[in-house]
Design a protein around this motif. Structure first.
Motif, PDB file in Angstrom:
ATOM      1  N   MET A 208      21.296 -18.732  56.033  1.00  0.00           N
ATOM      2  CA  MET A 208      20.572 -17.588  56.576  1.00  0.00           C
ATOM      3  C   MET A 208      20.012 -17.901  57.958  1.00  0.00           C
ATOM      4  O   MET A 208      19.369 -18.931  58.173  1.00  0.00           O
ATOM      5  CB  MET A 208      19.447 -17.170  55.631  1.00  0.00           C
ATOM      6  CG  MET A 208      19.945 -16.671  54.285  1.00  0.00           C
ATOM      7  SD  MET A 208      18.689 -15.736  53.370  1.00  0.00           S
ATOM      8  CE  MET A 208      18.574 -14.224  54.357  1.00  0.00           C
TER       9      MET A 208
ATOM     10  N   THR B 185      21.347  -7.779  45.287  1.00  0.00           N
ATOM     11  CA  THR B 185      20.361  -8.815  45.041  1.00  0.00           C
ATOM     12  C   THR B 185      19.640  -8.549  43.722  1.00  0.00           C
ATOM     13  O   THR B 185      19.294  -7.404  43.412  1.00  0.00           O
ATOM     14  CB  THR B 185      19.336  -8.858  46.187  1.00  0.00           C
ATOM     15  OG1 THR B 185      20.023  -9.037  47.421  1.00  0.00           O
ATOM     16  CG2 THR B 185      18.341  -9.991  45.992  1.00  0.00           C
TER      17      THR B 185
ATOM     18  N   GLU C 285      13.893 -17.121  45.956  1.00  0.00           N
ATOM     19  CA  GLU C 285      12.862 -17.270  46.988  1.00  0.00           C
ATOM     20  C   GLU C 285      11.722 -16.286  46.765  1.00  0.00           C
ATOM     21  O   GLU C 285      10.576 -16.567  47.125  1.00  0.00           O
ATOM     22  CB  GLU C 285      13.458 -17.070  48.383  1.00  0.00           C
ATOM     23  CG  GLU C 285      12.469 -17.365  49.500  1.00  0.00           C
ATOM     24  CD  GLU C 285      13.039 -17.152  50.895  1.00  0.00           C
ATOM     25  OE1 GLU C 285      12.431 -17.661  51.853  1.00  0.00           O
ATOM     26  OE2 GLU C 285      14.088 -16.474  51.027  1.00  0.00           O
TER      27      GLU C 285
ATOM     28  N   PRO D 179      17.987 -20.320  52.762  1.00  0.00           N
ATOM     29  CA  PRO D 179      17.142 -19.593  53.711  1.00  0.00           C
ATOM     30  C   PRO D 179      16.681 -20.473  54.863  1.00  0.00           C
ATOM     31  O   PRO D 179      16.640 -21.700  54.767  1.00  0.00           O
ATOM     32  CB  PRO D 179      15.954 -19.160  52.847  1.00  0.00           C
ATOM     33  CG  PRO D 179      15.841 -20.239  51.814  1.00  0.00           C
ATOM     34  CD  PRO D 179      17.255 -20.684  51.528  1.00  0.00           C
TER      35      PRO D 179
ATOM     36  N   ASP E 156      17.723 -13.954  43.612  1.00  0.00           N
ATOM     37  CA  ASP E 156      16.789 -14.339  44.671  1.00  0.00           C
ATOM     38  C   ASP E 156      15.648 -15.177  44.105  1.00  0.00           C
ATOM     39  O   ASP E 156      14.637 -14.641  43.649  1.00  0.00           O
ATOM     40  CB  ASP E 156      16.258 -13.092  45.360  1.00  0.00           C
ATOM     41  CG  ASP E 156      15.382 -13.413  46.556  1.00  0.00           C
ATOM     42  OD1 ASP E 156      15.223 -14.605  46.867  1.00  0.00           O
ATOM     43  OD2 ASP E 156      14.868 -12.466  47.180  1.00  0.00           O
TER      44      ASP E 156
ATOM     45  N   ILE F 250      22.780 -19.595  48.670  1.00  0.00           N
ATOM     46  CA  ILE F 250      22.270 -18.942  49.869  1.00  0.00           C
ATOM     47  C   ILE F 250      21.046 -19.727  50.311  1.00  0.00           C
ATOM     48  O   ILE F 250      20.043 -19.806  49.591  1.00  0.00           O
ATOM     49  CB  ILE F 250      21.932 -17.472  49.610  1.00  0.00           C
ATOM     50  CG1 ILE F 250      23.191 -16.715  49.173  1.00  0.00           C
ATOM     51  CG2 ILE F 250      21.321 -16.830  50.852  1.00  0.00           C
ATOM     52  CD1 ILE F 250      22.957 -15.256  48.831  1.00  0.00           C
TER      53      ILE F 250
ATOM     54  N   TYR G 293      23.472 -11.740  44.147  1.00  0.00           N
ATOM     55  CA  TYR G 293      22.772 -12.986  44.430  1.00  0.00           C
ATOM     56  C   TYR G 293      21.372 -12.906  43.854  1.00  0.00           C
ATOM     57  O   TYR G 293      20.654 -11.937  44.013  1.00  0.00           O
ATOM     58  CB  TYR G 293      22.850 -13.392  45.901  1.00  0.00           C
ATOM     59  CG  TYR G 293      21.831 -12.911  46.890  1.00  0.00           C
ATOM     60  CD1 TYR G 293      20.500 -13.328  46.824  1.00  0.00           C
ATOM     61  CD2 TYR G 293      22.213 -12.111  47.964  1.00  0.00           C
ATOM     62  CE1 TYR G 293      19.584 -12.938  47.773  1.00  0.00           C
ATOM     63  CE2 TYR G 293      21.309 -11.717  48.933  1.00  0.00           C
ATOM     64  CZ  TYR G 293      19.992 -12.131  48.828  1.00  0.00           C
ATOM     65  OH  TYR G 293      19.083 -11.739  49.768  1.00  0.00           O
TER      66      TYR G 293
ATOM     67  N   ARG H 128      20.034 -17.471  45.909  1.00  0.00           N
ATOM     68  CA  ARG H 128      19.232 -17.864  47.065  1.00  0.00           C
ATOM     69  C   ARG H 128      18.129 -18.790  46.581  1.00  0.00           C
ATOM     70  O   ARG H 128      17.280 -18.392  45.783  1.00  0.00           O
ATOM     71  CB  ARG H 128      18.627 -16.657  47.780  1.00  0.00           C
ATOM     72  CG  ARG H 128      17.740 -17.085  48.955  1.00  0.00           C
ATOM     73  CD  ARG H 128      17.541 -15.996  49.985  1.00  0.00           C
ATOM     74  NE  ARG H 128      16.644 -14.952  49.537  1.00  0.00           N
ATOM     75  CZ  ARG H 128      16.264 -13.918  50.308  1.00  0.00           C
ATOM     76  NH1 ARG H 128      16.719 -13.811  51.544  1.00  0.00           N
ATOM     77  NH2 ARG H 128      15.465 -12.989  49.827  1.00  0.00           N
TER      78      ARG H 128
END
Length: 262
Positions: free
Chosen positions: A156, A26, A52, A101, A50, A99, A48, A78
């Motif tokens: 997720m 990540t 978020e 969530p 992130d 990705i 990935y 994500r």
């Protein structure tokens, strides 16, 4: 028809098709393209990014994605929410996977599929020349087909609602991987931080059974501090492993280095 050299490849999808385990790093800290080479040297199949839990710009996302593509490291992102317009922009930057969530229902999953895939599988708008195809000018039908085939959707499972609906989510066509977000799931189940709690093990078993029933891949997330648990879940059938993030790697290595001089 595109030649073999023109075909868009996703090494993660190919390895999963062969029932091999893929490992992800990540990206939360490093904002420069060097992280792609670091991931390759360290032996990761994918990174990935992130969005978020950090403030990266889309420009940063695009630069990292393009660097990853050149090194055959699959770049996933994500997203912070399921806004189709934002997802489209992330994909146009070069991501080969989204990705998503906090999926709580099959309809949540279907909305992601619609945002990620071109018609007839979804309703993503065709942007034309894209970094995933090295900006080659392919016929629209061919580029859409290649991008639909190569772009992955990782949903997720990190809430009681998502866990209750995991069978229906796994049944959604277009979803490739169900990634258990262990830390958020622990908190939502009332056992924060207890990543080896029986409730968590039951959740993994339930997700694995749903994946097996619908020919999807189980992913392991949030267990970077417990490689023993990761190995256990991989032995039971998990094939996508999120090992941890660049920030925790740096802190861990720096702390270990400092302690050796004490």
């Amino acid at each position: 028809m595109a030649s073999e050299t023109d075909r868009l490849r996703n090494n993660v999808r190919e390895k999963l098709t062969r029932d091999q385990t893929v490992y992800s790093m990540t990206v939360r800290l490093v904002r420069s393209i060097e992280v792609a080479s670091i991931a390759r040297t360290a032996g990761f199949d994918t990174v990935y990014i992130d969005l978020e839990h950090n403030g990266f710009s889309l420009d940063t996302v695009g630069q990292i994605c393009i660097a990853c593509i050149g090194l055959e490291i699959a770049p996933f992102v994500r997203v912070p929410n399921t806004d189709p317009a934002f997802i489209a922009r992330v994909l146009d930057c070069g991501a080969l996977g989204i990705i998503a969530p906090h999926l709580g229902s099959a309809e949540d999953a279907r909305s992601i599929v619609r945002a990620v895939k071109y018609p007839p599988a979804g309703n993503r708008s065709l942007a034309g020349l894209l970094p995933q195809l090295h900006f080659r000018a392919l016929p629209a039908a061919e580029s859409s087909r290649q991008l639909n085939d190569a772009t992955m959707i990782i949903g997720m499972i990190e809430s009681p609602e998502g866990l209750a609906a995991v069978e229906e989510i796994a049944a959604v066509d277009g979803v490739d991987i169900l990634l258990v977000g262990t830390n958020d799931l622990c908190s939502a189940l009332g056992v924060p931080g207890q990543i080896d709690h029986p409730l968590v093990r039951e959740a993994y078993e339930r997700c694995l059974n749903a994946c097996r029933a619908h020919r999807k891949v189980l992913g392991v997330g949030g267990l970077g501090s417990r490689p023993d648990l990761i190995k256990e879940f991989v032995a039971h059938g998990a094939r996508y492993v999120s090992t941890g993030n660049d920030l925790s790697f740096l802190i861990g290595a720096a702390t270990q280095n400092r302690r050796q001089f004490a």
